[in-house]
Design an enzyme around this catalytic site. Structure first.
Site, PDB file in Angstrom:
ATOM      1  N   ARG A 175       0.847  -1.203   0.000  1.00  0.00           N
ATOM      2  CA  ARG A 175       0.000   0.000   0.000  1.00  0.00           C
ATOM      3  C   ARG A 175       0.877   1.245   0.000  1.00  0.00           C
ATOM      4  O   ARG A 175       1.520   1.574   0.991  1.00  0.00           O
ATOM      5  CB  ARG A 175      -0.922   0.005   1.229  1.00  0.00           C
ATOM      6  CG  ARG A 175      -1.972   1.118   1.195  1.00  0.00           C
ATOM      7  CD  ARG A 175      -2.978   0.961   2.337  1.00  0.00           C
ATOM      8  NE  ARG A 175      -2.422   1.305   3.629  1.00  0.00           N
ATOM      9  CZ  ARG A 175      -3.071   1.144   4.791  1.00  0.00           C
ATOM     10  NH1 ARG A 175      -4.273   0.596   4.800  1.00  0.00           N
ATOM     11  NH2 ARG A 175      -2.501   1.495   5.933  1.00  0.00           N
ATOM     12  N   SER A 245     -12.499  -2.771   1.510  1.00  0.00           N
ATOM     13  CA  SER A 245     -12.610  -2.148   2.824  1.00  0.00           C
ATOM     14  C   SER A 245     -14.063  -1.762   3.087  1.00  0.00           C
ATOM     15  O   SER A 245     -14.727  -1.186   2.216  1.00  0.00           O
ATOM     16  CB  SER A 245     -11.741  -0.891   2.898  1.00  0.00           C
ATOM     17  OG  SER A 245     -10.378  -1.207   2.750  1.00  0.00           O
ATOM     18  N   LYS A 274      -3.557   5.890   7.855  1.00  0.00           N
ATOM     19  CA  LYS A 274      -4.183   6.098   6.556  1.00  0.00           C
ATOM     20  C   LYS A 274      -4.843   7.468   6.539  1.00  0.00           C
ATOM     21  O   LYS A 274      -5.594   7.826   7.460  1.00  0.00           O
ATOM     22  CB  LYS A 274      -5.221   5.003   6.292  1.00  0.00           C
ATOM     23  CG  LYS A 274      -5.671   4.908   4.859  1.00  0.00           C
ATOM     24  CD  LYS A 274      -6.574   3.699   4.663  1.00  0.00           C
ATOM     25  CE  LYS A 274      -7.008   3.567   3.219  1.00  0.00           C
ATOM     26  NZ  LYS A 274      -7.929   2.435   3.013  1.00  0.00           N
TER      27      LYS A 274
END
Length: 348
Positions: A175, A245, A274
């Site tokens: 990510r 998600s 995040k």
């Protein structure tokens, strides 16, 4: 002797099936370890019968094989829908042929040789589980690792990936954002990490970048609520693990309806790893998913060693800890500590 004809046929079936599996591990999966293990088994089968090749060949009578007519008349029973079918069929062929060899050897009074073949057969059972995992879209239980270079104490994603895999995580996600890295750098990192995870047999998931995931032959793609919908993504990645998600019951249901293979459930606790993340959904949403859905899920968001037990006690099987792992000075030691918490939960 008729027993030699039986042996000859089944030795060939076993070795041929192992050769197909070896080639798939070698040329399709690029997995040196699995390829070598299957090759070793194939040679062990052949080596058992060294010195008796002449008697086996003398017993062979392929032209008079009554089974040929039956085989030629079959329509559809040996069709293959995909490579997964081919792998499964060849494992069954090897297992059945090995059992036949084992029984014939025992009939001939060669008990020790029969037990060796029995041992080989059980090795094939173990290899089947491992090789078939490459063709499965299931989310494994355990530690779901996520990479993030700005939290990794100056270490590269590739270095951290190697340390995490060596320590025994169950699945690894890449990510990164384009504002932090060029698309070329992201591609090159994913290519290197794909090889690390492939060698270790760890599923590799790429977040967001479907094109890169396909190019590096990742095992899966993970998408957020504002990314390409799972239903659309499935059109270009029919065999990949697709995760989504979710932060609410409605989003979980939508992901399931769209065909996600697993969902992210969170953030369970407040997290800073995040940007633009929604507020923590708490353990209540985790409870909802466990109670109302059978879909595999990864619990994520703000999970640390000090609250991991709470998540596991609720029934989570796959859990993601981001900075708790990649921000540790000793990643291997930290993962061992986390695994001990998992083990303690299983014992309760």
């Amino acid at each position: 002797m008729s027993e030699n004809r039986l042996l000859d046929a089944n030795i060939n079936r076993s070795a041929e099936g192992l050769r197909v599996l070896e080639d798939i591990a070698r040329f399709r999966l690029d997995n040196q370890r699995l390829s070598a293990a299957i090759r070793s088994l194939r040679h062990r089968v052949r080596d058992l019968f060294k010195g008796r090749e002449h008697s086996l060949l003398a017993a062979r009578n392929a032209s008079a094989d009554v089974g040929q007519t039956t085989s030629q008349q079959e329509t559809g029973s040996d069709q293959r829908n995909d490579l997964r079918d081919t792998v499964l069929s060849n494992f069954k062929r090897v297992q059945e042929a090995s059992r036949s060899i084992e029984e014939i050897l025992k009939t001939k009074g060669e008990y020790t040789a029969g037990k060796i073949v029995e041992e080989l057969r059980f090795s094939v059972y173990e290899l089947e589980v491992e090789l078939m995992s490459f063709f499965s879209r299931q989310l494994p239980a355990g530690i779901y690792g996520i990479l993030g270079e700005k939290f990794s104490l100056g270490r590269s994603n590739v270095q951290v990936a190697q340390e995490m895999v060596d320590a025994g995580i169950s699945v690894l996600q890449y990510r990164e954002k384009l504002k932090d890295k060029s698309i070329k750098a992201i591609y090159e990192e994913c290519l290197a990490i794909r090889q690390i995870t492939r060698d270790a047999g760890v599923p590799f998931i790429v977040n967001d970048y479907a094109d890169i995931a396909l190019m590096v032959e990742a095992d899966g793609i993970h998408q957020g609520q504002d990314d390409i919908p799972i239903k659309a993504l499935r059109q270009i990645a029919p065999d990949m693990i697709l995760g989504c998600s979710t932060h609410s019951p409605a989003q979980a249901q939508q992901a399931i309806d769209d065909g996600a293979d697993y969902i992210g459930v969170g953030p369970i606790f407040t997290t800073q790893t995040k940007e633009d993340v929604c507020a923590a959904v708490g353990l209540e949403y985790l409870d909802h998913v466990i109670k109302h859905h059978d879909i595999p899920f990864v619990a994520i968001g703000g999970i640390k060693r000090n609250n991991l037990a709470q998540v596991l006690e609720r029934g989570a099987k796959t859990v993601c800890l981001v900075t708790e792992i990649i921000g540790a000075e000793d990643i291997g030691k930290r993962i061992k500590e986390i695994q001990e918490i998992f083990n303690a939960g299983e014992e309760r």
